[in-house]
Design a protein around this motif. Structure first.
Motif, PDB file in Angstrom:
ATOM      1  N   HIS A 191      -5.994   3.680  -9.765  1.00  0.00           N
ATOM      2  CA  HIS A 191      -5.554   4.036  -8.420  1.00  0.00           C
ATOM      3  C   HIS A 191      -6.765   4.155  -7.496  1.00  0.00           C
ATOM      4  O   HIS A 191      -7.744   4.833  -7.844  1.00  0.00           O
ATOM      5  CB  HIS A 191      -4.789   5.360  -8.421  1.00  0.00           C
ATOM      6  CG  HIS A 191      -3.456   5.289  -9.085  1.00  0.00           C
ATOM      7  ND1 HIS A 191      -3.314   5.100 -10.450  1.00  0.00           N
ATOM      8  CD2 HIS A 191      -2.199   5.369  -8.581  1.00  0.00           C
ATOM      9  CE1 HIS A 191      -2.022   5.083 -10.757  1.00  0.00           C
ATOM     10  NE2 HIS A 191      -1.331   5.234  -9.634  1.00  0.00           N
ATOM     11  N   LYS A 216       0.657   7.482   8.308  1.00  0.00           N
ATOM     12  CA  LYS A 216      -0.050   6.212   8.410  1.00  0.00           C
ATOM     13  C   LYS A 216      -1.228   6.325   9.373  1.00  0.00           C
ATOM     14  O   LYS A 216      -2.277   5.720   9.171  1.00  0.00           O
ATOM     15  CB  LYS A 216       0.899   5.110   8.892  1.00  0.00           C
ATOM     16  CG  LYS A 216       1.907   4.639   7.856  1.00  0.00           C
ATOM     17  CD  LYS A 216       2.684   3.446   8.398  1.00  0.00           C
ATOM     18  CE  LYS A 216       3.647   2.922   7.350  1.00  0.00           C
ATOM     19  NZ  LYS A 216       4.377   1.719   7.840  1.00  0.00           N
ATOM     20  N   VAL A 226       1.569  12.018  -1.974  1.00  0.00           N
ATOM     21  CA  VAL A 226       1.088  10.891  -1.184  1.00  0.00           C
ATOM     22  C   VAL A 226       2.081  10.526  -0.089  1.00  0.00           C
ATOM     23  O   VAL A 226       1.704  10.018   0.974  1.00  0.00           O
ATOM     24  CB  VAL A 226       0.791   9.681  -2.099  1.00  0.00           C
ATOM     25  CG1 VAL A 226       2.079   9.070  -2.635  1.00  0.00           C
ATOM     26  CG2 VAL A 226      -0.054   8.642  -1.374  1.00  0.00           C
ATOM     27  N   GLU A 227       3.353  10.843  -0.322  1.00  0.00           N
ATOM     28  CA  GLU A 227       4.381  10.519   0.675  1.00  0.00           C
ATOM     29  C   GLU A 227       4.222  11.335   1.958  1.00  0.00           C
ATOM     30  O   GLU A 227       4.771  10.967   3.001  1.00  0.00           O
ATOM     31  CB  GLU A 227       5.777  10.752   0.092  1.00  0.00           C
ATOM     32  CG  GLU A 227       6.134   9.863  -1.094  1.00  0.00           C
ATOM     33  CD  GLU A 227       5.554  10.372  -2.414  1.00  0.00           C
ATOM     34  OE1 GLU A 227       5.020  11.515  -2.407  1.00  0.00           O
ATOM     35  OE2 GLU A 227       5.619   9.638  -3.421  1.00  0.00           O
ATOM     36  N   VAL A 261      -7.833   5.344  -3.712  1.00  0.00           N
ATOM     37  CA  VAL A 261      -7.476   6.048  -2.480  1.00  0.00           C
ATOM     38  C   VAL A 261      -8.711   6.045  -1.595  1.00  0.00           C
ATOM     39  O   VAL A 261      -9.757   6.568  -1.975  1.00  0.00           O
ATOM     40  CB  VAL A 261      -7.020   7.499  -2.762  1.00  0.00           C
ATOM     41  CG1 VAL A 261      -6.604   8.179  -1.461  1.00  0.00           C
ATOM     42  CG2 VAL A 261      -5.869   7.519  -3.765  1.00  0.00           C
ATOM     43  N   ASP A 268       0.846  -1.184   0.000  1.00  0.00           N
ATOM     44  CA  ASP A 268       0.000   0.000   0.000  1.00  0.00           C
ATOM     45  C   ASP A 268       0.888   1.243   0.000  1.00  0.00           C
ATOM     46  O   ASP A 268       1.907   1.291   0.700  1.00  0.00           O
ATOM     47  CB  ASP A 268      -0.883   0.000   1.248  1.00  0.00           C
ATOM     48  CG  ASP A 268      -1.895   1.125   1.236  1.00  0.00           C
ATOM     49  OD1 ASP A 268      -2.948   0.957   0.597  1.00  0.00           O
ATOM     50  OD2 ASP A 268      -1.623   2.173   1.855  1.00  0.00           O
ATOM     51  N   ARG A 269       0.529   2.269  -0.752  1.00  0.00           N
ATOM     52  CA  ARG A 269       1.392   3.447  -0.896  1.00  0.00           C
ATOM     53  C   ARG A 269       1.507   4.263   0.387  1.00  0.00           C
ATOM     54  O   ARG A 269       2.436   5.063   0.516  1.00  0.00           O
ATOM     55  CB  ARG A 269       0.899   4.335  -2.040  1.00  0.00           C
ATOM     56  CG  ARG A 269       1.044   3.693  -3.414  1.00  0.00           C
ATOM     57  CD  ARG A 269       0.939   4.724  -4.511  1.00  0.00           C
ATOM     58  NE  ARG A 269       2.069   5.649  -4.487  1.00  0.00           N
ATOM     59  CZ  ARG A 269       2.126   6.776  -5.209  1.00  0.00           C
ATOM     60  NH1 ARG A 269       1.091   7.115  -5.975  1.00  0.00           N
ATOM     61  NH2 ARG A 269       3.183   7.560  -5.148  1.00  0.00           N
ATOM     62  N   ILE A 270       0.592   4.074   1.307  1.00  0.00           N
ATOM     63  CA  ILE A 270       0.641   4.802   2.580  1.00  0.00           C
ATOM     64  C   ILE A 270       0.951   3.864   3.739  1.00  0.00           C
ATOM     65  O   ILE A 270       1.823   4.143   4.558  1.00  0.00           O
ATOM     66  CB  ILE A 270      -0.685   5.546   2.839  1.00  0.00           C
ATOM     67  CG1 ILE A 270      -0.931   6.592   1.748  1.00  0.00           C
ATOM     68  CG2 ILE A 270      -0.670   6.210   4.219  1.00  0.00           C
ATOM     69  CD1 ILE A 270      -2.307   7.232   1.810  1.00  0.00           C
ATOM     70  N   ALA A 280      -3.931   3.058  -1.952  1.00  0.00           N
ATOM     71  CA  ALA A 280      -3.406   3.974  -0.941  1.00  0.00           C
ATOM     72  C   ALA A 280      -4.511   4.188   0.088  1.00  0.00           C
ATOM     73  O   ALA A 280      -5.576   4.712  -0.237  1.00  0.00           O
ATOM     74  CB  ALA A 280      -2.995   5.304  -1.555  1.00  0.00           C
TER      75      ALA A 280
END
Length: 250
Positions: free
Chosen positions: A144, A242, A237-238, A146, A101-103, A173
Protein backbone atom coordinates in the motif's frame (compact mmCIF):
# COMPACT_ATOMS: atom_id res chain seq x y z
CA UNK A 1 15.91 7.21 2.29
CA UNK A 2 15.59 8.66 -1.20
CA UNK A 3 19.11 9.96 -1.73
CA UNK A 4 19.87 9.18 -5.36
CA UNK A 5 20.74 12.73 -6.38
CA UNK A 6 23.96 12.95 -4.40
CA UNK A 7 25.34 16.11 -6.09
CA UNK A 8 22.28 18.11 -4.96
CA UNK A 9 22.04 16.61 -1.47
CA UNK A 10 22.39 19.17 1.30
CA UNK A 11 24.82 18.04 3.99
CA UNK A 12 22.95 16.90 7.11
CA UNK A 13 19.52 16.94 5.46
CA UNK A 14 18.96 13.18 5.76
CA UNK A 15 19.75 13.20 9.48
CA UNK A 16 17.46 16.21 9.90
CA UNK A 17 14.57 14.37 8.25
CA UNK A 18 15.00 11.42 10.58
CA UNK A 19 15.15 13.67 13.66
CA UNK A 20 11.95 15.42 12.60
CA UNK A 21 10.11 12.14 12.03
CA UNK A 22 11.18 10.90 15.47
CA UNK A 23 10.19 14.19 17.12
CA UNK A 24 6.68 13.84 15.69
CA UNK A 25 6.34 10.27 16.92
CA UNK A 26 6.78 8.40 13.64
CA UNK A 27 8.17 4.88 13.77
CA UNK A 28 9.49 2.46 11.16
CA UNK A 29 10.25 -1.22 11.03
CA UNK A 30 13.72 -2.63 10.63
CA UNK A 31 16.93 -1.05 9.45
CA UNK A 32 17.07 2.21 7.51
CA UNK A 33 17.48 1.55 3.77
CA UNK A 34 19.22 4.07 1.51
CA UNK A 35 18.72 4.19 -2.26
CA UNK A 36 22.38 4.96 -2.83
CA UNK A 37 23.18 1.45 -1.57
CA UNK A 38 20.72 -0.24 -3.95
CA UNK A 39 22.20 0.70 -7.33
CA UNK A 40 22.76 -2.93 -8.34
CA UNK A 41 19.00 -3.61 -8.11
CA UNK A 42 18.32 -0.73 -10.50
CA UNK A 43 21.05 -1.89 -12.87
CA UNK A 44 19.53 -5.38 -13.09
CA UNK A 45 16.05 -3.98 -13.75
CA UNK A 46 17.39 -1.69 -16.48
CA UNK A 47 19.33 -4.52 -18.09
CA UNK A 48 16.18 -6.65 -18.29
CA UNK A 49 14.43 -3.86 -20.19
CA UNK A 50 17.42 -3.26 -22.45
CA UNK A 51 17.59 -6.96 -23.31
CA UNK A 52 14.04 -6.67 -24.68
CA UNK A 53 14.88 -3.48 -26.59
CA UNK A 54 12.40 -1.47 -24.51
CA UNK A 55 14.83 1.41 -23.97
CA UNK A 56 16.96 3.75 -26.05
CA UNK A 57 19.75 6.24 -25.44
CA UNK A 58 18.88 9.93 -25.62
CA UNK A 59 21.47 12.71 -25.96
CA UNK A 60 18.96 15.58 -25.83
CA UNK A 61 19.72 18.21 -23.21
CA UNK A 62 17.15 19.99 -21.05
CA UNK A 63 17.81 23.16 -23.03
CA UNK A 64 16.95 21.39 -26.28
CA UNK A 65 13.66 20.13 -24.83
CA UNK A 66 12.63 23.16 -22.76
CA UNK A 67 9.85 24.16 -25.21
CA UNK A 68 8.35 20.67 -25.39
CA UNK A 69 5.55 19.66 -23.00
CA UNK A 70 6.29 16.03 -23.83
CA UNK A 71 9.37 14.26 -25.13
CA UNK A 72 9.04 14.38 -28.95
CA UNK A 73 10.89 11.11 -29.59
CA UNK A 74 13.95 12.81 -31.07
CA UNK A 75 16.42 10.00 -30.31
CA UNK A 76 14.09 7.01 -30.77
CA UNK A 77 15.54 6.14 -34.17
CA UNK A 78 19.10 7.38 -33.68
CA UNK A 79 22.08 5.11 -33.35
CA UNK A 80 22.97 4.46 -29.71
CA UNK A 81 26.68 4.91 -30.50
CA UNK A 82 27.65 8.42 -29.40
CA UNK A 83 30.47 10.16 -27.59
CA UNK A 84 27.96 12.54 -26.00
CA UNK A 85 26.64 11.57 -22.53
CA UNK A 86 23.21 10.02 -22.92
CA UNK A 87 20.18 9.36 -20.77
CA UNK A 88 18.31 6.07 -21.00
CA UNK A 89 14.63 6.41 -21.87
CA UNK A 90 11.84 3.87 -21.76
CA UNK A 91 9.91 3.36 -24.99
CA UNK A 92 6.35 4.28 -24.01
CA UNK A 93 3.74 3.01 -26.44
CA UNK A 94 0.43 4.84 -27.09
CA UNK A 95 -2.48 3.75 -24.96
CA UNK A 96 -4.44 4.73 -21.90
CA UNK A 97 -3.41 3.67 -18.39
CA UNK A 98 -6.26 3.49 -15.88
CA UNK A 99 -6.08 2.76 -12.17
CA UNK A 100 -8.32 3.27 -9.15
CA UNK A 101 -7.01 5.40 -6.30
CA UNK A 102 -8.59 4.82 -2.87
CA UNK A 103 -9.03 8.56 -2.29
CA UNK A 104 -9.01 10.25 -5.69
CA UNK A 105 -11.03 7.57 -7.50
CA UNK A 106 -10.45 6.53 -11.12
CA UNK A 107 -7.50 8.18 -12.83
CA UNK A 108 -6.59 7.77 -16.48
CA UNK A 109 -3.51 8.93 -18.36
CA UNK A 110 -2.16 8.45 -21.87
CA UNK A 111 1.50 8.42 -20.88
CA UNK A 112 2.81 8.64 -24.43
CA UNK A 113 0.60 11.64 -25.10
CA UNK A 114 1.20 13.34 -21.75
CA UNK A 115 4.97 12.99 -21.29
CA UNK A 116 6.32 10.64 -23.96
CA UNK A 117 9.28 8.34 -23.40
CA UNK A 118 10.29 8.70 -19.76
CA UNK A 119 13.84 8.78 -18.39
CA UNK A 120 15.04 5.79 -16.36
CA UNK A 121 18.67 6.85 -16.02
CA UNK A 122 19.94 10.39 -16.39
CA UNK A 123 22.80 11.65 -18.55
CA UNK A 124 24.98 11.97 -15.43
CA UNK A 125 24.48 8.27 -14.64
CA UNK A 126 22.01 8.79 -11.78
CA UNK A 127 18.92 6.59 -11.84
CA UNK A 128 15.61 8.43 -12.06
CA UNK A 129 13.06 8.43 -9.25
CA UNK A 130 10.68 6.44 -11.47
CA UNK A 131 13.03 3.49 -11.79
CA UNK A 132 14.16 3.56 -8.17
CA UNK A 133 10.74 3.78 -6.55
CA UNK A 134 9.28 0.97 -8.67
CA UNK A 135 12.18 -1.37 -7.92
CA UNK A 136 12.29 -0.41 -4.23
CA UNK A 137 8.54 -0.95 -3.66
CA UNK A 138 8.74 -4.44 -5.10
CA UNK A 139 11.99 -5.36 -3.32
CA UNK A 140 10.59 -4.26 0.05
CA UNK A 141 7.22 -5.96 -0.45
CA UNK A 142 5.26 -2.69 -0.33
CA UNK A 143 1.54 -3.43 -0.74
CA UNK A 144 0.00 0.00 0.00
CA UNK A 145 1.33 3.42 -0.99
CA UNK A 146 -0.10 6.52 0.74
CA UNK A 147 1.36 9.82 -0.45
CA UNK A 148 0.51 13.33 -1.63
CA UNK A 149 -1.87 13.96 -4.51
CA UNK A 150 0.88 15.97 -6.23
CA UNK A 151 2.33 12.59 -7.26
CA UNK A 152 -0.94 11.27 -8.68
CA UNK A 153 0.03 11.91 -12.29
CA UNK A 154 3.31 10.04 -11.78
CA UNK A 155 1.53 6.85 -10.73
CA UNK A 156 0.42 5.61 -14.18
CA UNK A 157 4.06 5.73 -15.28
CA UNK A 158 5.05 3.63 -12.28
CA UNK A 159 2.32 1.10 -13.02
CA UNK A 160 3.43 0.98 -16.67
CA UNK A 161 7.00 0.18 -15.61
CA UNK A 162 5.83 -2.32 -12.98
CA UNK A 163 4.01 -4.29 -15.66
CA UNK A 164 7.00 -4.32 -17.99
CA UNK A 165 9.20 -5.61 -15.16
CA UNK A 166 6.59 -8.16 -14.02
CA UNK A 167 6.32 -6.58 -10.57
CA UNK A 168 3.21 -6.46 -8.34
CA UNK A 169 1.10 -3.30 -8.30
CA UNK A 170 0.54 -1.76 -4.86
CA UNK A 171 -2.76 -0.22 -3.78
CA UNK A 172 -2.51 3.57 -4.07
CA UNK A 173 -4.09 6.32 -1.96
CA UNK A 174 -3.19 9.96 -2.70
CA UNK A 175 -4.00 12.41 0.09
CA UNK A 176 -4.74 16.08 -0.69
CA UNK A 177 -1.95 18.61 -0.19
CA UNK A 178 -2.03 22.00 1.48
CA UNK A 179 -1.94 24.72 -1.15
CA UNK A 180 -1.77 28.45 -1.70
CA UNK A 181 -4.88 30.38 -2.78
CA UNK A 182 -3.89 29.79 -6.43
CA UNK A 183 -3.67 26.00 -5.83
CA UNK A 184 0.15 25.97 -6.00
CA UNK A 185 1.82 23.62 -3.53
CA UNK A 186 2.60 25.29 -0.20
CA UNK A 187 5.88 23.42 0.17
CA UNK A 188 7.18 25.21 -2.94
CA UNK A 189 6.08 28.70 -1.91
CA UNK A 190 7.95 31.50 -0.19
CA UNK A 191 5.68 31.19 2.89
CA UNK A 192 6.52 27.55 3.50
CA UNK A 193 8.04 27.18 6.98
CA UNK A 194 9.82 24.35 8.73
CA UNK A 195 7.97 22.07 11.10
CA UNK A 196 8.44 23.01 14.73
CA UNK A 197 9.46 19.91 16.67
CA UNK A 198 8.70 21.76 19.89
CA UNK A 199 5.05 22.05 18.86
CA UNK A 200 4.63 18.56 17.42
CA UNK A 201 1.28 17.72 19.06
CA UNK A 202 -0.76 20.75 17.87
CA UNK A 203 0.64 20.36 14.36
CA UNK A 204 -0.27 16.67 14.32
CA UNK A 205 -3.78 17.43 15.54
CA UNK A 206 -4.21 19.98 12.76
CA UNK A 207 -3.22 17.37 10.19
CA UNK A 208 -5.51 14.78 11.80
CA UNK A 209 -8.38 17.24 11.33
CA UNK A 210 -7.49 17.78 7.67
CA UNK A 211 -7.58 14.01 7.19
CA UNK A 212 -11.15 13.87 8.48
CA UNK A 213 -10.43 12.45 11.94
CA UNK A 214 -11.99 15.27 14.05
CA UNK A 215 -9.81 14.95 17.20
CA UNK A 216 -11.62 15.80 20.46
CA UNK A 217 -10.57 18.88 22.46
CA UNK A 218 -9.17 16.73 25.24
CA UNK A 219 -6.52 15.28 22.92
CA UNK A 220 -4.65 18.61 23.06
CA UNK A 221 -3.41 17.64 26.54
CA UNK A 222 -2.39 14.11 25.53
CA UNK A 223 1.07 12.75 24.90
CA UNK A 224 2.30 12.10 21.36
CA UNK A 225 1.87 8.37 21.92
CA UNK A 226 -1.71 8.82 23.09
CA UNK A 227 -2.52 11.06 20.14
CA UNK A 228 -1.15 8.52 17.69
CA UNK A 229 -3.00 5.66 19.37
CA UNK A 230 -6.26 7.62 19.09
CA UNK A 231 -5.62 8.52 15.43
CA UNK A 232 -4.73 4.95 14.46
CA UNK A 233 -7.89 3.69 16.10
CA UNK A 234 -10.00 6.27 14.25
CA UNK A 235 -8.25 5.97 10.88
CA UNK A 236 -10.57 5.40 7.93
CA UNK A 237 -9.30 6.10 4.44
CA UNK A 238 -12.89 6.78 3.39
CA UNK A 239 -12.93 9.88 5.62
CA UNK A 240 -10.12 11.60 3.75
CA UNK A 241 -11.36 14.35 1.39
CA UNK A 242 -10.18 14.48 -2.21
CA UNK A 243 -9.24 18.13 -1.69
CA UNK A 244 -8.70 20.37 1.29
CA UNK A 245 -10.79 23.44 1.86
CA UNK A 246 -7.86 24.99 3.72
CA UNK A 247 -5.97 27.62 1.74
CA UNK A 248 -3.04 29.71 2.91
CA UNK A 249 -3.56 33.41 2.18
CA UNK A 250 -1.03 36.16 2.70
Amino acid sequence: MEDLDRPREVAGSAAGILRTLQAFGFQWDGELVRQRDRTLLYVHALQSLQARELTFECTCSRLQLEDDVRYPGTCRVRSSASAVPAATRLRVEPGSMLFSDRIQGSYRQDIAGAVGDVILKRRDGIFAYLMAVVVDDAAQGVTHVVRGADLLDNTPRQIYLQRLLGLPQPVYAHVPVLTEADDSKLAKSRRSVRLDAGEALPQLLAVFSMLGLAPPDGLAAASLGEAWAWAIGQWRVEKIPKRLNVRVRG
